[in-house]
Design a protein around this motif. Structure first.
Motif, short mmCIF file in Angstrom:
data_model
loop_
_atom_site.label_atom_id
_atom_site.label_comp_id
_atom_site.label_asym_id
_atom_site.label_seq_id
_atom_site.Cartn_x
_atom_site.Cartn_y
_atom_site.Cartn_z
N GLY A 96 -28.67 -27.45 5.99
CA GLY A 96 -29.28 -27.48 4.67
C GLY A 96 -30.37 -26.43 4.55
O GLY A 96 -31.28 -26.37 5.37
N TYR A 97 -30.26 -25.56 3.53
CA TYR A 97 -31.23 -24.49 3.32
C TYR A 97 -31.28 -24.20 1.82
O TYR A 97 -30.27 -24.20 1.13
CB TYR A 97 -30.80 -23.22 4.05
CG TYR A 97 -31.59 -21.99 3.64
CD1 TYR A 97 -32.82 -21.71 4.21
CD2 TYR A 97 -31.12 -21.13 2.64
CE1 TYR A 97 -33.56 -20.60 3.82
CE2 TYR A 97 -31.85 -20.03 2.24
CZ TYR A 97 -33.06 -19.77 2.83
OH TYR A 97 -33.80 -18.68 2.43
N ARG B 240 -39.71 -27.57 7.06
CA ARG B 240 -38.57 -27.89 7.91
C ARG B 240 -38.58 -29.38 8.20
O ARG B 240 -39.62 -29.95 8.48
CB ARG B 240 -38.63 -27.12 9.22
CG ARG B 240 -38.77 -25.63 9.00
CD ARG B 240 -38.54 -24.87 10.24
NE ARG B 240 -37.12 -24.52 10.19
CZ ARG B 240 -36.47 -23.94 11.17
NH1 ARG B 240 -37.08 -23.68 12.30
NH2 ARG B 240 -35.21 -23.63 11.04
N GLY B 241 -37.42 -29.99 8.16
CA GLY B 241 -37.29 -31.40 8.47
C GLY B 241 -36.14 -31.62 9.43
O GLY B 241 -35.34 -30.72 9.69
N ALA B 242 -36.05 -32.86 9.93
CA ALA B 242 -35.07 -33.17 10.97
C ALA B 242 -33.68 -33.48 10.44
O ALA B 242 -32.69 -33.26 11.13
CB ALA B 242 -35.57 -34.35 11.80
N PHE C 63 -45.81 -23.09 -10.30
CA PHE C 63 -47.10 -22.44 -10.07
C PHE C 63 -46.95 -21.06 -9.44
O PHE C 63 -47.93 -20.43 -9.08
CB PHE C 63 -47.98 -23.34 -9.19
CG PHE C 63 -48.07 -24.73 -9.74
CD1 PHE C 63 -48.89 -25.02 -10.82
CD2 PHE C 63 -47.30 -25.74 -9.21
CE1 PHE C 63 -48.96 -26.29 -11.35
CE2 PHE C 63 -47.36 -27.03 -9.73
CZ PHE C 63 -48.18 -27.30 -10.81
N GLY C 64 -45.69 -20.61 -9.27
CA GLY C 64 -45.43 -19.28 -8.73
C GLY C 64 -45.34 -19.20 -7.23
O GLY C 64 -45.24 -18.11 -6.67
N VAL C 65 -45.35 -20.34 -6.53
CA VAL C 65 -45.26 -20.36 -5.07
C VAL C 65 -43.79 -20.45 -4.66
O VAL C 65 -43.04 -21.29 -5.17
CB VAL C 65 -46.04 -21.55 -4.47
CG1 VAL C 65 -45.87 -21.63 -2.96
CG2 VAL C 65 -47.51 -21.45 -4.86
N THR C 66 -43.37 -19.57 -3.74
CA THR C 66 -42.00 -19.60 -3.24
C THR C 66 -41.94 -20.52 -2.03
O THR C 66 -42.72 -20.40 -1.10
CB THR C 66 -41.54 -18.18 -2.84
OG1 THR C 66 -41.62 -17.33 -3.98
CG2 THR C 66 -40.10 -18.20 -2.33
N TRP C 67 -40.99 -21.45 -2.08
CA TRP C 67 -40.77 -22.43 -1.02
C TRP C 67 -39.39 -22.21 -0.41
O TRP C 67 -38.43 -21.97 -1.12
CB TRP C 67 -40.83 -23.85 -1.59
CG TRP C 67 -42.16 -24.25 -2.11
CD1 TRP C 67 -42.71 -23.91 -3.32
CD2 TRP C 67 -43.12 -25.06 -1.46
NE1 TRP C 67 -43.95 -24.47 -3.45
CE2 TRP C 67 -44.23 -25.19 -2.33
CE3 TRP C 67 -43.15 -25.69 -0.22
CZ2 TRP C 67 -45.36 -25.92 -1.99
CZ3 TRP C 67 -44.27 -26.43 0.11
CH2 TRP C 67 -45.35 -26.54 -0.76
N VAL C 68 -39.33 -22.33 0.92
CA VAL C 68 -38.09 -22.28 1.67
C VAL C 68 -37.98 -23.62 2.39
O VAL C 68 -38.87 -23.96 3.18
CB VAL C 68 -38.07 -21.12 2.68
CG1 VAL C 68 -36.79 -21.14 3.48
CG2 VAL C 68 -38.26 -19.80 1.98
N LEU C 69 -36.95 -24.38 2.12
CA LEU C 69 -36.74 -25.66 2.78
C LEU C 69 -35.48 -25.60 3.61
O LEU C 69 -34.47 -25.05 3.16
CB LEU C 69 -36.61 -26.79 1.76
CG LEU C 69 -37.92 -27.29 1.12
CD1 LEU C 69 -38.43 -26.30 0.09
CD2 LEU C 69 -37.71 -28.65 0.49
#
Length: 140
Positions: free
Chosen positions: A118-119, A86-88, A126-132
């Motif tokens: 923003g989402y 999460r960012g500002a 590498f198979g890692v799921t990221w949610v930004l």
């Protein structure tokens, strides 16, 4: 600018109970949004399941969780978590997204959503799921 990473746990129908348990252990504030509240209901049997939930304590404990919807595959112990960043600002998070998306499989393109300016969600090479997402004050 600052970002934070948070473990984002994945459940099917038990996210609320898990978050309430973690709150009882670590204290802090519990916040949950159901699929119905978010206007994202795709299965009539899941209105009260958690689309987004979090426990955050003043001491620094933070965990997020949700109930994987029925239309998505889920098996206990398989892909049990996401990494949430999460960012500002939109620009800050978009810059991370752009770099992280290289070679990744984009599940949800980074764009405005009902809950954030923003989402996006992706699986890195590498198979890692990221949610930004861009952090905004919870209005619920």
């Amino acid at each position: 600018m600052s970002i934070a990473t948070t473990t984002h746990l994945n459940f099917r129908g038990t996210a609320r109970a898990a978050l309430e348990h973690y709150q009882s252990v670590f204290g802090g504030d519990l916040a949950v949004v159901t699929y119905e509240q978010a206007g994202a209901l795709t299965d009539g049997a899941e209105p009260e399941q958690i689309m987004w939930g979090q426990v955050a304590s003043p001491e620094g404990f933070r965990v997020m969780a949700y109930d994987v919807p029925a239309e998505r595959p889920w098996e206990p112990g398989v892909a049990p978590f996401f990494v949430s960043v999460r960012g500002a600002t939109f620009e800050e998070v978009e810059a991370y997204w752009t770099r992280l998306a290289e070679g990744a499989t984009v599940l949800v393109p980074f764009a405005a959503s009902a809950w954030s300016p923003g989402y996006g969600m992706l699986v890195d090479p590498f198979g890692v799921t990221w949610v930004l997402d861009v952090a905004v004050a919870y209005e619920g």
